[in-house]
Scaffold this motif. Structure first.
Motif, PDB file in Angstrom:
ATOM      1  N   LEU A  82       1.690   7.410  -4.629  1.00 51.34           N
ATOM      2  CA  LEU A  82       2.657   7.874  -3.486  1.00 51.34           C
ATOM      3  C   LEU A  82       2.152   7.079  -2.363  1.00 51.34           C
ATOM      4  O   LEU A  82       3.113   6.891  -1.636  1.00 51.34           O
ATOM      5  N   GLN A  83       0.931   6.687  -2.033  1.00 51.11           N
ATOM      6  CA  GLN A  83       0.785   5.900  -0.879  1.00 51.11           C
ATOM      7  C   GLN A  83       1.441   4.685  -0.897  1.00 51.11           C
ATOM      8  O   GLN A  83       1.790   4.021  -0.117  1.00 51.11           O
ATOM      9  N   GLY A  84       1.533   4.197  -2.366  1.00 45.92           N
ATOM     10  CA  GLY A  84       2.278   2.860  -2.514  1.00 45.92           C
ATOM     11  C   GLY A  84       3.665   2.929  -2.535  1.00 45.92           C
ATOM     12  O   GLY A  84       4.175   2.030  -1.399  1.00 45.92           O
ATOM     13  N   ILE A  85       4.234   3.630  -2.946  1.00 47.02           N
ATOM     14  CA  ILE A  85       5.736   3.765  -2.814  1.00 47.02           C
ATOM     15  C   ILE A  85       6.197   4.383  -1.707  1.00 47.02           C
ATOM     16  O   ILE A  85       7.373   4.216  -1.203  1.00 47.02           O
ATOM     17  N   THR A  86       5.658   4.856  -0.499  1.00 45.84           N
ATOM     18  CA  THR A  86       5.898   5.448   0.552  1.00 45.84           C
ATOM     19  C   THR A  86       5.202   4.638   1.882  1.00 45.84           C
ATOM     20  O   THR A  86       6.027   4.715   2.733  1.00 45.84           O
ATOM     21  N   ARG A  87       4.216   3.758   1.492  1.00 48.98           N
ATOM     22  CA  ARG A  87       3.857   2.955   2.410  1.00 48.98           C
ATOM     23  C   ARG A  87       3.286   3.755   3.450  1.00 48.98           C
ATOM     24  O   ARG A  87       3.222   3.409   4.681  1.00 48.98           O
ATOM     25  N   ASN A  88       2.498   4.762   3.138  1.00 46.82           N
ATOM     26  CA  ASN A  88       2.079   5.804   4.080  1.00 46.82           C
ATOM     27  C   ASN A  88       0.623   6.167   3.460  1.00 46.82           C
ATOM     28  O   ASN A  88       0.501   6.657   2.522  1.00 46.82           O
ATOM     29  N   ASP A  89      -0.547   5.860   4.275  1.00 45.78           N
ATOM     30  CA  ASP A  89      -1.756   6.143   4.077  1.00 45.78           C
ATOM     31  C   ASP A  89      -2.110   7.490   3.804  1.00 45.78           C
ATOM     32  O   ASP A  89      -3.342   7.883   3.393  1.00 45.78           O
ATOM     33  N   LEU A  90      -1.365   8.495   4.586  1.00 44.04           N
ATOM     34  CA  LEU A  90      -1.589   9.895   4.462  1.00 44.04           C
ATOM     35  C   LEU A  90      -1.009  10.588   3.398  1.00 44.04           C
ATOM     36  O   LEU A  90      -1.071  11.902   3.340  1.00 44.04           O
ATOM     37  N   ALA A  91      -0.145   9.905   2.285  1.00 46.79           N
ATOM     38  CA  ALA A  91       0.454  10.754   1.499  1.00 46.79           C
ATOM     39  C   ALA A  91      -0.569  11.156   0.340  1.00 46.79           C
ATOM     40  O   ALA A  91      -1.541  10.266   0.012  1.00 46.79           O
ATOM     41  N   ASP A  92      -0.520  12.491  -0.209  1.00 46.13           N
ATOM     42  CA  ASP A  92      -1.226  13.051  -1.133  1.00 46.13           C
ATOM     43  C   ASP A  92      -0.434  14.115  -1.630  1.00 46.13           C
ATOM     44  O   ASP A  92       0.219  14.734  -1.028  1.00 46.13           O
ATOM     45  N   PRO A  93      -0.824  14.190  -3.062  1.00 50.15           N
ATOM     46  CA  PRO A  93       0.224  15.273  -3.759  1.00 50.15           C
ATOM     47  C   PRO A  93      -0.077  16.655  -3.028  1.00 50.15           C
ATOM     48  O   PRO A  93       0.921  17.573  -3.442  1.00 50.15           O
ATOM     49  N   GLY A  94      -1.273  17.099  -2.721  1.00 52.96           N
ATOM     50  CA  GLY A  94      -1.649  18.269  -2.185  1.00 52.96           C
ATOM     51  C   GLY A  94      -1.061  18.461  -0.703  1.00 52.96           C
ATOM     52  O   GLY A  94      -0.615  19.463  -0.330  1.00 52.96           O
ATOM     53  N   ILE A  95      -1.141  17.438   0.066  1.00 55.08           N
ATOM     54  CA  ILE A  95      -0.629  17.506   1.563  1.00 55.08           C
ATOM     55  C   ILE A  95       0.599  17.602   1.714  1.00 55.08           C
ATOM     56  O   ILE A  95       1.311  18.233   2.505  1.00 55.08           O
ATOM     57  N   ILE A  96       1.523  16.891   0.849  1.00 51.74           N
ATOM     58  CA  ILE A  96       2.913  16.659   0.924  1.00 51.74           C
ATOM     59  C   ILE A  96       3.745  17.501   0.219  1.00 51.74           C
ATOM     60  O   ILE A  96       5.055  17.788  -0.016  1.00 51.74           O
ATOM     61  N   GLY A  97       3.043  18.712  -0.165  1.00 50.97           N
ATOM     62  CA  GLY A  97       3.888  19.651  -0.952  1.00 50.97           C
ATOM     63  C   GLY A  97       3.942  19.941  -2.432  1.00 50.97           C
ATOM     64  O   GLY A  97       4.485  20.686  -3.096  1.00 50.97           O
ATOM     65  N   ILE A  98       3.753  18.547  -3.166  1.00 50.53           N
ATOM     66  CA  ILE A  98       3.806  18.496  -4.748  1.00 50.53           C
ATOM     67  C   ILE A  98       3.088  19.437  -5.338  1.00 50.53           C
ATOM     68  O   ILE A  98       3.538  20.267  -6.171  1.00 50.53           O
ATOM     69  N   ASN A  99       2.001  19.504  -4.987  1.00 52.91           N
ATOM     70  CA  ASN A  99       0.860  20.555  -5.655  1.00 52.91           C
ATOM     71  C   ASN A  99       1.606  22.282  -5.412  1.00 52.91           C
ATOM     72  O   ASN A  99       1.493  22.962  -6.412  1.00 52.91           O
TER      73      ASN A  99
END
Length: 335
Positions: A82-99
């Motif tokens: 997720l951090q790679g495809i969004t170029r965002n170091d804050l991306a995480d499956p728990g933080i951005i709602g996927i979980n």
């Protein structure tokens, strides 16, 4: 060209992390409400223990340790993608709602659909994947602008909003449910390792066996997606196609993990960052390190949590959040 010194450092770190995981597994196996001494561990492992020792090892401790390790690895890899495809170091499956999306789907399935004991174990990861995928698609569409492309900051903000909204929906769903089912969902929300049995291991393991090698195969594509879009297009990368394929991979890994561990965040945030600080930003180098760090972090959190307060312990999700939330704030202020 990757320098030989960096490759050597990566191999050394893989060996050190593997040893650290083995040590943590041994400690976690011996500690608990019913102790199993280190001296009896090897004989019991080879079938020479008493009935009580074999029950503690094979029916209680070992399945939980393995499922925790696998889930931590899956969450770490999902976060790295997720951090790679969004170029965002804050991306995480728990933080951005996927979980949370996976959790709502599992809650609906558990509360309102007839459950067959034989197929439930294998259906939960699939149901979680469907919920997580729908959530990821909505977040992706809302974060995407035709002329600009995917906006990383917008994605995190929308994802955090979705995570909060879906957590609220989960509470609404369980407000009128049976007491036994409410207890299960409450444990899921807290990040309690509930799928601690051998069938859950066999249900989750194939996802990792397939998706870890696939991600390593796509590591160079992830490197290119981390560059600016004109550069990636210039070297012949089909950006949207690669993003969608890798997004599905990240969602599948997160869904498989949270289907047996509950709502655990921050592992996918911390593990890739720690790995990058050790071996640099190349995906070929840091992804194997991140996978091992993620597995060890969740295993450590669960081991400490279940032994710090007896007999129930503190859920692994809460233990991880105690470390991860301050780390998230640090990254947010830094970035």
């Amino acid at each position: 060209m990757i320098s030989s010194a960096l490759i050597k450092k990566q191999r050394w770190l893989i060996g050190a992390l593997t040893a650290l995981i083995i040590i943590t597994v041994i400690i976690g196996t011996c500690l608990g409400y019913s102790n199993l001494s280190i001296g009896r561990l090897v004989p019991t492992l080879f079938g020479q223990g008493t009935f009580k020792e074999e029950f503690i090892l094979f029916s209680v401790r070992l399945p939980r340790i393995i499922i925790t390790l696998l889930a931590g690895m899956a969450l770490a890899l999902s976060g790295a993608i997720l951090q790679g495809i969004t170029r965002n170091d804050l991306a995480d499956p728990g933080i951005i709602g996927i979980n949370s999306g996976a959790g709502v789907a599992i809650a609906v399935f558990f509360l309102f659909f007839p459950i067959d004991a034989g197929s439930f174990v294998y259906m939960v990861p699939i149901v979680g994947f469907i919920g997580a995928m729908l959530t990821a698609c909505i977040i992706y569409v809302l974060s995407f602008k035709r002329r600009v492309g995917l906006e990383p900051v917008r994605l995190v903000l929308i994802g955090v909003g979705f995570s909060m909204a879906l957590s609220g929906l989960m509470i609404v769903l369980i407000s009128s449910a049976e007491r036994a089912k409410v207890d299960f969902i409450a444990k899921w929300l807290a990040g309690n390792i509930w799928g601690a049995d051998w069938p859950f291991i066999w249900a989750v393991l194939p996802w990792l066996i397939i998706l870890i090698p696939f991600t390593l195969y796509k590591a160079n594509r992830l490197n290119l997606l981390g560059l600016s879009e004109p550069v990636a297009i210039g070297v012949g990368v089909s950006i949207e196609k690669e993003r969608i394929v890798l997004l599905i991979t990240a969602v599948a890994l997160a869904a498989a993990a949270v289907s047996v561990t509950g709502g655990i965040a921050f592992i996918g945030l911390m593990a890739p960052h720690i790995a990058k600080s050790l071996v640099g930003p190349r995906n070929q180098l840091f992804i194997p390190i991140a996978i091992l760090i993620g597995g060890w972090l969740l295993l450590l959190a669960d081991t400490v949590g279940r032994n710090i307060v007896e007999p129930e312990g503190i859920p692994a999700g809460i233990m991880v959040a105690l470390i991860g939330a301050p780390y998230f704030m640090y990254l947010l202020l830094k970035k």
